[in-house]
Scaffold this active site. Structure first.
Site, short mmCIF file in Angstrom:
data_model
loop_
_atom_site.label_atom_id
_atom_site.label_comp_id
_atom_site.label_asym_id
_atom_site.label_seq_id
_atom_site.Cartn_x
_atom_site.Cartn_y
_atom_site.Cartn_z
N GLU A 1 -17.30 24.16 -5.85
CA GLU A 1 -17.05 23.30 -4.69
C GLU A 1 -16.36 22.05 -5.18
O GLU A 1 -16.80 21.40 -6.13
CB GLU A 1 -18.35 22.93 -3.96
N ASN B 1 -14.38 20.83 1.51
CA ASN B 1 -14.89 20.31 2.78
C ASN B 1 -13.74 19.95 3.72
O ASN B 1 -12.68 19.49 3.28
CB ASN B 1 -15.74 19.06 2.52
N GLU C 1 -15.57 24.35 4.27
CA GLU C 1 -16.92 24.01 4.73
C GLU C 1 -16.84 22.97 5.85
O GLU C 1 -16.24 21.91 5.68
CB GLU C 1 -17.76 23.45 3.58
N ASP D 1 -21.68 24.12 6.83
CA ASP D 1 -22.30 23.33 5.75
C ASP D 1 -23.51 22.55 6.26
O ASP D 1 -23.56 22.15 7.43
CB ASP D 1 -21.27 22.37 5.17
N GLU E 1 -28.02 24.88 -1.40
CA GLU E 1 -27.56 23.67 -2.09
C GLU E 1 -28.75 22.90 -2.67
O GLU E 1 -29.88 23.05 -2.22
CB GLU E 1 -26.81 22.75 -1.12
#
Length: 594
Positions: free
Chosen positions: A366, A426, A459, A491, A549
């Site tokens: 990520e 993101n 995300e 997310d 996460e």
């Protein structure tokens, strides 16, 4: 009442005499005066504060046309003899003179507005601004009511001019009224409320500008009905309202009004076939001894308080105080730094490994934004990312980090050639809801192709989708991205507003469980196990890939693995890594994965 003279003119022009009172209050001078003319012939004049001025007083500017700029003479005795004679003939007792032309839309002059005083003095900048606004408003009203032949209700129109078809004051008239109340010898206790209608931008993006405007009009009616007598209100931009309260000297009384406004706007609104809910955030700036009493200071304080209120969730209000003001000033400084950093593209791409929970092997990364100052200090992401959202910079931040993440993927791919890997980035709805930004995203993706065997995941925060109905341009664009082979992930699932229907109507293929739930696995006081089991069951039932996460302990990894979650990330495996450290991390796995 102002002394006035009537020069063979409609009696209704008498009502313009109130302007002289306002001019005197705004300038804090002994005399305020207004003169109206037509084709350079006097129509009307009125003076406040000097009953002895004769009724046949001629125009002050006897030697020239007033032009388009204010005339401000701090001490008439310091002026030349021609200027002295022209002014003193009409106002022999004046030493300070400030005149403001009343300019019509045609460019012609409808007269002038004056503030006079027997003593030399100067006007503050905010007083000049306020008097110019009063002059513009007076000229506009004169043009509308007299030049166009409909001179009626002038004092009401001037003191309370409304937006056409609306119960709101014109914004300029609101400023005039605010300045006038602040300019009184003993100003009343005032409170300026800056009210922001939450989600209006999203409503416009999803349902269109016309429906959004109907929503605003409907909620304005509710707000006006909830205001106490004597309160003033004006529209401020597309999604905000200003409210001025006079009289309440206790925070509790002001807070009660704010609470009443929140209650008035809390119920959903039915517009056509749509049921629309908006929230409201209110910033409150009461007049007080800790701040210079001026319109600019009150507006600035209300803006600061609104920023704090908007940062919270739901309907709320916030008062400004010296501590909040200092904090806001620091945030403004940080925002300016962030704008510069984005302009110079200085944010750093760090990557955190996504791993197979059974083996610990990396299956992707990520990409995360990191900000390092020139001094070497770091600004934590939980400080600058929310700031980017509040400042409208989230879209630029996202687009830059997507481009940088795609660029970093190239050297990472060379460490494990031929191995399928995932790059997750993101993206905010600020990008997805605006056509130009959607186009920029596609340009970024086209200019930065992924390495062979790599795939891309976008995300979207769960809370960002609270207003999406699963239809419209946003949903269509997500479908287009999915058709390009891009995985759409939800997310921080569980941390925001759980719109479960969006999992069905939008093309999600992955779900990321918020780290706050992972941290509470087997917690002795508030364990999250049962909730996580439900989330995992839901995800599996919908055929979604699930990533956990914030995994920090071996016990958390084992429990998640037992529940069927196979992908995770967290400090147990690796912190976010700079490019060089990520290359070294993959090099350690290279021999083990051959």
């Amino acid at each position: 009442m102002p002394a006035s003279g009537r020069l063979a003119v409609d009696d209704r022009l008498q009502d313009f005499g109130d302007v002289a009172v306002l001019a005197r209050a705004l300038a804090e001078t002994s005399i305020g005066l207004i003169q109206l003319v037509a084709d350079r012939h006097p129509l009307f004049h009125a003076a406040a504060g000097c009953p002895g001025i004769p009724a046949d007083l001629g125009p002050l500017w006897l030697d020239s046309d007033p032009g388009t700029e204010p005339l401000i003479l701090g001490d008439l005795q310091a002026e030349g003899p021609l200027r002295q004679r022209a002014i003193s003939t009409a106002a022999p007792q004046a030493r300070f003179v400030a005149g403001f032309p009343l300019l019509l839309s045609s460019g012609h002059t409808a007269g002038s507005l004056w503030a006079l005083d027997p003593q030399p003095r100067q006007l503050r900048a905010q007083q000049v601004d306020a008097l110019q606004r009063l002059a513009r408003q007076t000229a506009r009203l004169f043009e509308h009511e007299w030049v166009r032949g409909s001179c009626r209700s002038l004092p009401v129109a001037l003191v309370h001019p409304r937006r056409s078809g609306s119960p709101l004051l014109d914004l300029e008239a609101f400023h005039v009224q605010l300045e006038a109340r602040l300019g009184q010898p003993q100003p009343p206790h005032l409170a300026l409320l800056r009210c922001h209608l939450r989600k209006l931008g999203r409503i416009a993006a999803i349902h269109g500008d016309r429906l959004a405007e109907r929503v605003v009009e409907a909620f304005v009616e509710r707000l006006i009905a909830a205001l106490p007598a004597g309160a003033l209100a004006a529209r401020y931009g597309d999604s905000q309202l200003l409210v001025l309260l006079s009289g309440p000297d206790q925070g509790e009384g002001i807070a009660a009004v704010a609470d009443r406004l929140i209650v008035a706007l809390d119920a959903p609104l039915v517009v056509g076939e749509q049921t629309i809910s908006v929230g409201i955030a209110i910033g409150i700036a009461p007049s007080g001894a800790d701040r210079p009493l001026s319109a600019a200071a009150l507006l600035a304080d209300a803006s600061i308080a609104l920023g704090i209120a908007r940062a919270g969730n739901g309907n709320n209000h916030c008062f400004v105080d010296p501590v909040i003001r200092a904090r806001a000033e620091a945030e403004v400084a940080l925002e300016e730094q962030l704008r510069l950093v984005l302009h110079e593209r200085q944010l750093l791409p760090y990557v955190q490994p996504l791993v197979d929970l059974a083996s610990g092997a990396p299956i992707g990364f990520e990409c995360l934004a990191r900000w390092q100052l020139a001094s070497g200090a770091w600004i934590p992401p939980d400080r600058f990312v929310p700031l980017a959202y509040r400042a409208g910079l989230a879209a630029e931040l996202d687009l830059q980090m997507i481009a940088k993440g795609l660029a970093v993927a190239q050297p990472l791919a060379r460490q494990l050639p031929g191995r399928p890997m995932l790059l997750s980035v993101n993206i905010s709805t600020q990008v997805l809801e605006q056509r130009p930004l959607r186009a920029r995203l596609l340009e970024v993706l086209a200019a930065n192709p992924l390495p062979p065997h790599w795939s891309l995941q976008l995300e979207i925060l769960e809370d960002d989708l609270r207003d999406s109905n699963g239809q419209g341009p946003l949903a269509q664009f997500l479908l287009e991205l999915a058709e390009r082979g891009i995985t759409i992930a939800l997310d921080d699932f569980g941390a925001g507003h759980s719109w479960l229907s969006r999992l069905h109507t939008l093309p999600f293929r992955s779900l990321k469980v918020d780290g706050s739930f992972v941290r509470c696995i087997n917690d002795p006081e508030r364990p999250s196990n049962t909730l996580l089991e439900a989330v995992i069951s839901l995800s599996q039932g919908l055929g979604l890939s699930t990533t956990a996460e914030g995994i920090e302990t071996e016990a958390q990894r084992r429990w998640l693995l037992e529940q069927g979650i196979t992908i995770g990330q967290g400090y147990l495996f690796a912190r976010p890594l700079a490019e060089a450290d990520a290359i070294a991390y993959l090099a350690q796995w290279r021999e083990r994965l051959v």
